[in-house]
Design a protein around this motif. Structure first.
Motif, short mmCIF file in Angstrom:
data_model
loop_
_atom_site.label_atom_id
_atom_site.label_comp_id
_atom_site.label_asym_id
_atom_site.label_seq_id
_atom_site.Cartn_x
_atom_site.Cartn_y
_atom_site.Cartn_z
N ALA A 90 9.88 5.37 -3.24
CA ALA A 90 8.43 5.35 -3.33
C ALA A 90 7.84 3.95 -3.49
O ALA A 90 6.89 3.59 -2.79
CB ALA A 90 7.94 6.28 -4.45
N PRO A 91 8.35 3.08 -4.40
CA PRO A 91 7.72 1.76 -4.55
C PRO A 91 7.73 0.94 -3.26
O PRO A 91 6.73 0.31 -2.92
CB PRO A 91 8.57 1.10 -5.65
N ALA A 92 8.84 0.94 -2.54
CA ALA A 92 8.89 0.21 -1.27
C ALA A 92 7.94 0.84 -0.26
O ALA A 92 7.26 0.14 0.51
CB ALA A 92 10.31 0.18 -0.73
N SER A 93 7.88 2.17 -0.26
CA SER A 93 6.97 2.87 0.67
C SER A 93 5.52 2.54 0.36
O SER A 93 4.72 2.31 1.28
CB SER A 93 7.20 4.38 0.58
N TYR A 94 5.16 2.49 -0.92
CA TYR A 94 3.80 2.11 -1.30
C TYR A 94 3.48 0.70 -0.79
O TYR A 94 2.38 0.43 -0.31
CB TYR A 94 3.61 2.13 -2.81
N ALA A 95 4.45 -0.20 -0.90
CA ALA A 95 4.24 -1.58 -0.44
C ALA A 95 4.01 -1.61 1.07
O ALA A 95 3.15 -2.37 1.56
CB ALA A 95 5.43 -2.45 -0.81
N ILE A 97 2.79 0.83 2.91
CA ILE A 97 1.47 1.43 3.14
C ILE A 97 0.37 0.42 2.82
O ILE A 97 -0.59 0.25 3.59
CB ILE A 97 1.32 2.71 2.29
N THR A 98 0.49 -0.26 1.68
CA THR A 98 -0.52 -1.24 1.29
C THR A 98 -0.57 -2.41 2.27
O THR A 98 -1.64 -2.89 2.64
CB THR A 98 -0.23 -1.75 -0.14
N ALA A 99 0.61 -2.86 2.72
CA ALA A 99 0.67 -3.96 3.68
C ALA A 99 0.04 -3.56 5.01
O ALA A 99 -0.64 -4.37 5.66
CB ALA A 99 2.12 -4.39 3.89
N ALA A 143 1.78 -10.41 -3.80
CA ALA A 143 0.92 -9.76 -4.79
C ALA A 143 0.48 -8.37 -4.35
O ALA A 143 -0.02 -7.59 -5.17
CB ALA A 143 -0.30 -10.62 -5.08
N LEU A 144 0.69 -8.03 -3.08
CA LEU A 144 0.38 -6.68 -2.63
C LEU A 144 1.20 -5.64 -3.40
O LEU A 144 0.83 -4.47 -3.46
CB LEU A 144 0.66 -6.52 -1.13
N ALA A 145 2.32 -6.08 -3.97
CA ALA A 145 3.14 -5.17 -4.77
C ALA A 145 2.38 -4.63 -5.98
O ALA A 145 2.73 -3.59 -6.53
CB ALA A 145 4.41 -5.88 -5.24
N ASP A 146 1.32 -5.34 -6.37
CA ASP A 146 0.55 -4.95 -7.56
C ASP A 146 -0.73 -4.22 -7.22
O ASP A 146 -1.49 -3.86 -8.12
CB ASP A 146 0.19 -6.20 -8.37
N SER A 147 -0.99 -4.01 -5.94
CA SER A 147 -2.27 -3.41 -5.56
C SER A 147 -2.05 -2.14 -4.75
O SER A 147 -0.98 -1.93 -4.18
CB SER A 147 -3.11 -4.41 -4.75
N GLY A 148 -3.04 -1.33 -4.69
CA GLY A 148 -3.02 -0.14 -3.85
C GLY A 148 -2.03 0.93 -4.27
O GLY A 148 -1.64 1.76 -3.44
N LEU A 149 -1.62 0.93 -5.55
CA LEU A 149 -0.61 1.89 -5.96
C LEU A 149 -1.12 3.33 -5.89
O LEU A 149 -0.41 4.23 -5.43
CB LEU A 149 -0.12 1.57 -7.37
N LEU A 150 -2.35 3.55 -6.31
CA LEU A 150 -2.90 4.90 -6.29
C LEU A 150 -3.08 5.39 -4.86
O LEU A 150 -2.64 6.49 -4.50
CB LEU A 150 -4.22 4.96 -7.04
N SER A 151 -3.72 4.56 -4.03
CA SER A 151 -3.91 4.98 -2.64
C SER A 151 -2.57 5.07 -1.91
O SER A 151 -2.37 5.95 -1.07
CB SER A 151 -4.86 4.03 -1.91
N GLY A 152 -1.63 4.17 -2.26
CA GLY A 152 -0.30 4.24 -1.66
C GLY A 152 0.39 5.55 -1.99
O GLY A 152 1.01 6.17 -1.12
N GLU A 154 -1.08 8.36 -2.75
CA GLU A 154 -1.78 9.44 -2.07
C GLU A 154 -1.38 9.52 -0.60
O GLU A 154 -1.13 10.61 -0.05
CB GLU A 154 -3.29 9.26 -2.20
N ILE A 155 -1.30 8.36 0.05
CA ILE A 155 -0.93 8.33 1.47
C ILE A 155 0.53 8.74 1.65
O ILE A 155 0.88 9.45 2.60
CB ILE A 155 -1.23 6.95 2.08
N TYR A 156 1.38 8.29 0.74
CA TYR A 156 2.81 8.67 0.80
C TYR A 156 2.96 10.19 0.74
O TYR A 156 3.72 10.78 1.52
CB TYR A 156 3.52 7.99 -0.38
N ALA A 157 2.23 10.83 -0.16
CA ALA A 157 2.27 12.29 -0.25
C ALA A 157 1.69 12.93 1.00
O ALA A 157 2.22 13.92 1.52
CB ALA A 157 1.51 12.76 -1.49
N ARG A 158 0.61 12.36 1.50
CA ARG A 158 0.00 12.90 2.73
C ARG A 158 0.93 12.74 3.92
O ARG A 158 1.02 13.62 4.78
CB ARG A 158 -1.34 12.21 2.98
#
Length: 198
Positions: A90-95, A97-99, A143-152, A154-158
């Motif tokens: 999940a953490p890499a996937s969020y990154a 998505i945010t990127a 620094a993108l690793a620290d942002s967009g965690l909530l939206s990341g 949500e999108i990961y689940a979607r």
């Protein structure tokens, strides 16, 4: 213009073995890509699959042989039993998505960088320093690793729900805008062929 939805998991060895061939194919055909990292283990239970640890020994033995053989065939290093696998994707996937939302770097290099870190570099892609390093190596702001965690999240689940609805049952999986479906890195040549006919 053709479009491809790319469903994948950064902890999938077959995602790693795909390298960046998808990106080269898309560029050659002028196709757009949408990266959709998702929880492949979560999908297995909904589509009749089993996590590798729960598969019959015959299947596990074949998988290890196939991974080693495929890596050698493609001249790619691999450890078929990496230290940090399975790990939380999940953490890499969020990154990723945010990127993708931020833009500015090489998304294909980022997705492959995470898979390579797991399968060839003995790094834990759930750790912050590895995520930051992979982001930086693909020309994204670490620094993108620290942002967009909530939206990341949500999108990961979607993405999981969209994968299920699109008929996906493994990773990597490629779906074109005319619903042609391709499972596995060994179907990239067929994806290339189909796009060439359009």
């Amino acid at each position: 213009m053709a479009h491809i939805d790319y469903y994948f998991s950064p902890i999938s060895p077959f995602t790693y073995l795909a390298g960046t061939r998808l990106e080269r194919i898309a560029e050659a055909h002028g196709a757009t890509l949408r990266y959709k990292p998702f929880d492949v283990i979560g999908l297995f239970g909904r589509t009749g699959g089993l996590p590798p640890k729960d598969r019959h020994p015959n299947r596990r033995t074949y998988r290890e042989q196939d991974l080693a053989r495929s890596a050698e065939f493609n001249d790619m290093p691999i450890n078929v039993n990496p230290t940090f696998w399975p790990t939380n994707p999940a953490p890499a996937s969020y990154a990723i998505i945010t990127a993708q939302e931020a833009g500015g770097g090489d998304l294909g290099a980022l997705a492959h960088g995470f898979a390579r870190a797991c399968w060839a570099e003995e790094r834990n892609i759930a750790e912050d320093d590895v995520i930051r390093a992979c982001l930086g190596a693909a020309d994204f702001d670490p620094a993108l690793a620290d942002s967009g965690l909530l939206s990341g999240a949500e999108i990961y689940a979607r993405n999981l729900e969209e994968a299920y609805a699109a008929g996906v049952f493994g990773a990597p999986f490629y779906v074109t805008d005319d619903d042609q479906r391709f499972w596995g890195q060994d179907r990239l040549d067929q994806l290339d062929w189909v796009l060439g006919r359009s």
